[in-house]
Design an enzyme around this catalytic site. Structure first.
Site, PDB file in Angstrom:
ATOM      1  N   ARG A  88       0.813  -1.356   0.403  1.00  0.00           N
ATOM      2  CA  ARG A  88       0.314   0.006   0.123  1.00  0.00           C
ATOM      3  C   ARG A  88       1.039   1.770  -0.042  1.00  0.00           C
ATOM      4  NH1 ARG A  88      -2.680   3.175   4.551  1.00  0.00           N
ATOM      5  NH2 ARG A  88      -3.532   4.568   3.832  1.00  0.00           N
ATOM      6  N   HIS A 177      -8.130   7.046   0.520  1.00  0.00           N
ATOM      7  CA  HIS A 177      -9.357   5.773   0.915  1.00  0.00           C
ATOM      8  C   HIS A 177      -9.586   5.133  -0.121  1.00  0.00           C
ATOM      9  CE1 HIS A 177     -10.143   8.095   4.674  1.00  0.00           C
ATOM     10  NE2 HIS A 177      -9.207   6.904   4.901  1.00  0.00           N
ATOM     11  N   HIS A 205     -16.268   6.792   4.117  1.00  0.00           N
ATOM     12  CA  HIS A 205     -16.097   5.383   4.872  1.00  0.00           C
ATOM     13  C   HIS A 205     -15.206   6.321   5.704  1.00  0.00           C
ATOM     14  CE1 HIS A 205     -11.908   3.201   5.015  1.00  0.00           C
ATOM     15  NE2 HIS A 205     -11.519   3.732   5.846  1.00  0.00           N
ATOM     16  N   GLY A 209      -9.776   7.934  10.188  1.00  0.00           N
ATOM     17  CA  GLY A 209      -9.662   8.961   9.596  1.00  0.00           C
ATOM     18  C   GLY A 209     -10.648   8.909   8.133  1.00  0.00           C
TER      19      GLY A 209
END
Ligand code: ADP
Length: 396
Positions: A88, A177, A205, A209
């Site tokens: 990621r 995200h 989302h 965060g």
């Protein structure tokens, strides 16, 4: 077992999350976290087939942590099952519109985006380099938080600032995200019986965060986070949108310097700032039930800003097929879902109290009543699975 699993690595500045997933069967063999790296308290925690384990790795850095992870994978007989490593990466700037294989050029381009994510991209690069050292024979891929939002039209991503800041320094809204949105949008379309290329979704989302995104025909057309993950919604410790003149105001009024104000906005604001109690949604909800005034206010502001932003982004869609809640808060907090759906009744949403409560602690499904109305639903995000799927597709 054949070599078809993907090792997923998500490196933060002092942490490293990992998982081994089979992208076809969606089976997860191990997941875990190395944290407090670089300190005497550094430790490794994991879960293998539901069994928890932990190990102290005092003073371990990322290199030592991945070394410890390799031993763990060996002990669990997983090393031979891994076909590739998927990383990621937070910021891909305008260079990365999708996930890709790690090459020298990709590494350089990620490096070139470091000014956009000075804390995250260097850690991500470290993770890739160390993984290359320990798994030299495996292909590696990078999956970006930002790339899904590269489809946003210019009117959605430009700030009304001097154009030269965009041209010369890349100052624009990027959004984050993205891996979660991509996964959730697909799932939501399946659950609603929609073709992804003919769908209009608002997705919230909501984790530590939090951001929201307008996804039209499977593509991001707007999102609330901007140049950095500070913009937009109220979060655990981040303020979300404030008047940018707050910088000069706090400097003059309180004598704070840029670093202090940046810390205040990122680490001391949001739910924590208003409640003066906690950044954790569960704690806020419990305190609210006991009549804690500032916790109640923090929740009011969180929900109002969220509903207002979602409503605002609807202009990017033209119609709404679904309003999707995901992330730790979105998947679990029936209180926040109820408030937000009710605040958005102008769009025709009708909450089903029963269905909403049914998804009190997880589970997926529709939470509105009327068949004709746009539907609100809960979808459990799975960013790791998305990274595994991308990685499998890239090495195929
Ligand atoms: P991250 O952004 O770190 O991945 P998560 O998606 O795990 O975060 O979400 C963490 C948030 O989810 C925290 O604010 C936590 O309080 C909230 N949360 C988890 N479970 C519940 C619950 N049952 N009710 C309300 N909030 C919850």
């Amino acid at each position: 077992m054949s070599q078809e699993n993907i090792l997923i690595i998500n490196c933060g500045s002092s942490s490293l999350k990992f998982a081994v997933i089979n992208p076809q069967t969606e089976e997860e063999f191990i997941n875990g976290l190395a944290e407090r790296l670089g300190s005497p308290e550094a430790g490794l925690r994991w879960k293998i087939n539901g069994e928890k384990g932990k190990q102290a790795i005092a003073d371990a850095d990322h290199d030592a942590a991945i070394g410890a992870l390799l031993s763990l994978l060996r002990d669990a007989n997983l090393v031979e099952t891994i076909a590739a490593v998927g990383h990621r990466v937070v910021h891909g700037g305008e260079s990365f519109k999708e996930s890709c294989l790690v090459t020298d050029e990709a590494m350089q381009a990620i490096e070139d985006c470091t000014h956009l994510a000075p804390l995250h991209n260097p850690a991500n690069l470290t993770g890739i380099r160390v993984a290359q050292k320990y798994f030299p024979e495996l292909p590696q891929t990078v999956v970006f938080d930002t790339s899904f939002h590269q489809t946003m039209p210019k009117q959605a991503y430009m700030y009304a600032l001097p154009y030269s800041l965009y041209r010369e320094h890349g100052v624009r809204r990027y959004g984050f995200h993205g891996t979660s949105y991509r996964y959730v949008a697909k799932q939501a379309c399946e659950m609603l019986g929609l073709e992804e290329n003919n769908s209009a979704l608002l997705i919230a989302h909501l984790g530590n965060g939090a951001s929201a995104s307008a996804v039209l025909n499977g593509e991001s057309v707007d999102t609330t986070m901007g140049l950095t993950p500070l913009e937009g919604l109220v979060m655990g410790t981040r303020s979300g949108d404030v008047d940018a003149n707050l910088f000069s105001f706090l400097n003059k009024e309180c004598g704070y310097d840029i670093q202090q104000i940046t810390d205040l906005l990122n680490k001391k604001s949001g739910l924590l700032g208003i409640s003066e109690l906690s950044n954790d949604c569960r704690t806020i909800e419990e305190a609210m039930e006991e009549g804690h005034e500032q916790a109640t206010l923090a929740m009011d502001v969180f929900c109002y800003v969220l509903a207002k932003k979602l409503a605002g982004m609807s202009v990017a869609l033209g119609r709404i097929d679904g309003l999707v809640f995901t992330g730790g808060i979105g998947e679990n907090s029936d209180i926040i879902r109820k408030r937000v759906v009710e605040m958005m009744s102008i769009f025709g949403f009708e909450l089903s109290e029963e269905l909403n409560l049914k998804h009190r602690f997880g589970g997926e499904g529709v939470i509105t009543t009327n068949e004709q109305c746009p539907k609100a639903l809960v979808v459990a995000t799975n960013e790791e699975l998305m990274i595994a799927r991308d990685t499998a597709a890239l090495i195929a």
